[in-house]
Design an enzyme around this catalytic site. Structure first.
Site, PDB file in Angstrom:
ATOM      1  CE  LYS A  52      24.978 -43.015  18.206  1.00 15.86           C
ATOM      2  NZ  LYS A  52      24.319 -44.296  17.950  1.00 15.86           N
ATOM      3  N   GLY A  54      21.630 -40.712  12.195  1.00 11.21           N
ATOM      4  CA  GLY A  54      20.774 -41.606  11.421  1.00 11.21           C
ATOM      5  C   GLY A  54      21.539 -42.522  10.474  1.00 11.21           C
ATOM      6  CB  THR A  55      24.944 -44.001  10.783  1.00  9.61           C
ATOM      7  OG1 THR A  55      25.380 -42.829  11.456  1.00  9.61           O
ATOM      8  CG2 THR A  55      26.006 -44.535   9.866  1.00  9.61           C
ATOM      9  CG  HIS A 118      30.845 -41.689  11.856  1.00 12.66           C
ATOM     10  ND1 HIS A 118      29.532 -41.474  11.523  1.00 12.66           N
ATOM     11  CD2 HIS A 118      30.833 -42.731  12.734  1.00 12.66           C
ATOM     12  CE1 HIS A 118      28.760 -42.349  12.158  1.00 12.66           C
ATOM     13  NE2 HIS A 118      29.526 -43.125  12.890  1.00 12.66           N
ATOM     14  NE  ARG A 142      18.098 -37.062  15.032  1.00 13.55           N
ATOM     15  CZ  ARG A 142      17.952 -38.053  15.898  1.00 13.55           C
ATOM     16  NH1 ARG A 142      18.988 -38.778  16.230  1.00 13.55           N
ATOM     17  NH2 ARG A 142      16.774 -38.326  16.419  1.00 13.55           N
ATOM     18  CB  SER A 150      20.875 -39.138  19.451  1.00 15.46           C
ATOM     19  OG  SER A 150      20.974 -40.469  19.065  1.00 15.46           O
TER      20      SER A 150
HETATM   21  P1  A3P Z   1      17.685 -41.333  18.857  1.00 15.49           P
HETATM   22  O1  A3P Z   1      18.760 -41.586  19.854  1.00 15.49           O
HETATM   23  O2  A3P Z   1      17.263 -39.902  18.809  1.00 15.49           O
HETATM   24  O3  A3P Z   1      16.524 -42.239  19.005  1.00 15.49           O
HETATM   25  P2  A3P Z   1      23.152 -43.553  14.229  1.00 15.49           P
HETATM   26  O4  A3P Z   1      22.569 -44.644  13.422  1.00 15.49           O
HETATM   27  O5  A3P Z   1      23.866 -42.512  13.420  1.00 15.49           O
HETATM   28  O6  A3P Z   1      23.931 -44.079  15.370  1.00 15.49           O
HETATM   29  O7  A3P Z   1      21.921 -42.729  14.829  1.00 15.49           O
HETATM   30  C1  A3P Z   1      21.115 -43.271  15.829  1.00 15.49           C
HETATM   31  C2  A3P Z   1      19.846 -42.461  15.884  1.00 15.49           C
HETATM   32  O8  A3P Z   1      19.028 -42.783  14.747  1.00 15.49           O
HETATM   33  C3  A3P Z   1      19.030 -42.824  17.112  1.00 15.49           C
HETATM   34  O9  A3P Z   1      18.290 -41.640  17.415  1.00 15.49           O
HETATM   35  C4  A3P Z   1      18.154 -43.931  16.574  1.00 15.49           C
HETATM   36  O10 A3P Z   1      17.017 -44.195  17.353  1.00 15.49           O
HETATM   37  C5  A3P Z   1      17.796 -43.364  15.211  1.00 15.49           C
HETATM   38  N1  A3P Z   1      17.362 -44.374  14.249  1.00 15.49           N
HETATM   39  C6  A3P Z   1      17.858 -45.627  14.050  1.00 15.49           C
HETATM   40  N2  A3P Z   1      17.188 -46.254  13.088  1.00 15.49           N
HETATM   41  C7  A3P Z   1      16.239 -45.393  12.640  1.00 15.49           C
HETATM   42  C8  A3P Z   1      15.204 -45.481  11.656  1.00 15.49           C
HETATM   43  N3  A3P Z   1      15.018 -46.577  10.942  1.00 15.49           N
HETATM   44  N4  A3P Z   1      14.414 -44.415  11.472  1.00 15.49           N
HETATM   45  C9  A3P Z   1      14.583 -43.286  12.203  1.00 15.49           C
HETATM   46  N5  A3P Z   1      15.533 -43.150  13.165  1.00 15.49           N
HETATM   47  C10 A3P Z   1      16.353 -44.189  13.374  1.00 15.49           C
END
Ligand code: A3P
Length: 308
Positions: A52, A54-55, A118, A142, A150
């Site tokens: 969560k 920003g992967t 991860h 983050r 998230s």
């Molecule tokens: P939120 O739940 O705060 O919206 P991961 O990819 O590690 O699972 O993280 C998911 C988080 O990254 C979610 O945050 C998601 O909305 C956000 N996210 C996904 N794509 C993104 C992008 N292109 N730019 C910014 N945030 C992004």
């Protein structure tokens, strides 16, 4: 390896602690296999995050960056327009699964091979940890409050209706004591942060908040680090801007594939896009909760220099 004392309804899967971090039991064998069998190449690029952080975004950026000669970021045929970024960059610890969950076979990947994981630093494959390996590690972190929020929203989706009562408080307490997927969150980040200071040639530490603030500059930093800097010509054609636009939350989350598609291993593509903002924690956490997370960050990260 020790298991989490059973807590009714904590998680649909069992969590086990391995090398100081919590993992789903069904992932453990894959992690062990990956640790022993993955053969890193010096040209590999490994994207690391806590869940969560920003992967999905980092996968999109790195994929677009590394493949920008092959796939013009403005092309209507760009793979990011028809694939969730999760599918384009294989996950290290699942690349050894058989049968492959998403058709990943690491050997025929083009050079440089891009992987995500991860895994905490301590559990990285032996070949990556070897001192003579010079593959690149990019860590995206983050702020703990938005990460928690998230994660909480992700957890909701994994629960049945009856398991959702009191979920915020329960997940919060667990997160604070380090019990979250691949947690403790703070230890995970600190391991890579220290490495990025000691070995900046090998580990680049990025922050989600800085990527939101100035995606272009962070992309340039990433490009320099992985050895494919933007040329003057590319700068003059605004390629940096094209990539950051291609990978932006608004663009990716509105693509048909990400609104309605499914990953081959089950999740809806849309689950990886929620708000994509900095500071959403203000809508979910009480002042006491926010304070508690700040306090833990202070205690855990101390004077390491890691702050948000
Ligand atoms: P939120 O739940 O705060 O919206 P991961 O990819 O590690 O699972 O993280 C998911 C988080 O990254 C979610 O945050 C998601 O909305 C956000 N996210 C996904 N794509 C993104 C992008 N292109 N730019 C910014 N945030 C992004």
């Amino acid at each position: 390896i020790s298991s989490l004392p059973t807590e009714k309804g904590w998680h649909p899967g069992n969590l086990y602690q391995y090398q100081g971090f919590w993992h789903l039991s069904q992932h453990l064998q894959k992690i062990l296999t990956c640790q022993n069998q993955f053969e890193a190449r010096d040209s590999d690029i490994i994207l690391v995050t806590s869940p969560k952080c920003g992967t999905t975004w980092l996968k999109a950026m790195a994929f677009a960056l590394v493949n920008r000669t092959k796939f013009n970021p403005k092309s209507t045929q760009h793979p990011l327009l028809s694939n969730n970024p999760q599918e384009l960059v294989p996950c290290l610890e699942f690349a050894f699964e058989s049968p492959k969950p998403n058709g990943v076979d690491s050997s025929p990947l083009p050079t440089p091979r891009l992987f995500s994981t991860h895994l905490p630093l301590v559990s990285m494959p032996e070949s990556v940890k070897k001192s003579d390996c010079s593959c690149k590690i990019v860590y995206l972190c983050r702020n703990p409050k938005d990460t928690f929020v998230s994660l909480f929203h992700w957890e909701i989706k994994l629960r049945t209706e009856e398991m959702r009562s009191n979920l915020l408080e329960e997940t919060f307490q667990n997160f604070c004591r380090g019990v979250s997927l691949y947690g403790p969150f703070w230890d995970h980040a600190l391991g890579y942060w220290k490495q990025s200071l000691e070995n900046p040639e090998r580990v680049l530490f990025l922050r989600y908040e800085e990527m939101k603030e100035e995606p272009g500059n962070q992309l340039r930093k990433l490009a320099d680090f992985i050895g494919c800097p933007f040329s003057k010509e590319e700068e003059s054609f605004n390629v940096v801007h094209q990539i950051s636009k291609l990978c932006s939350f608004d663009h990716l989350s509105n693509l048909e594939v990400n609104r309605t598609g499914k990953l081959s291993y089950g999740y809806n593509n849309s689950a990886f896009f929620r708000r994509g903002e900095v500071g959403d924690w203000k809508n979910h956490l009480t002042p006491q909760m926010a304070q508690k997370l700040d306090q833990i960050s202070k205690e855990k990260w101390g004077d390491s220099g890691l702050t948000f």
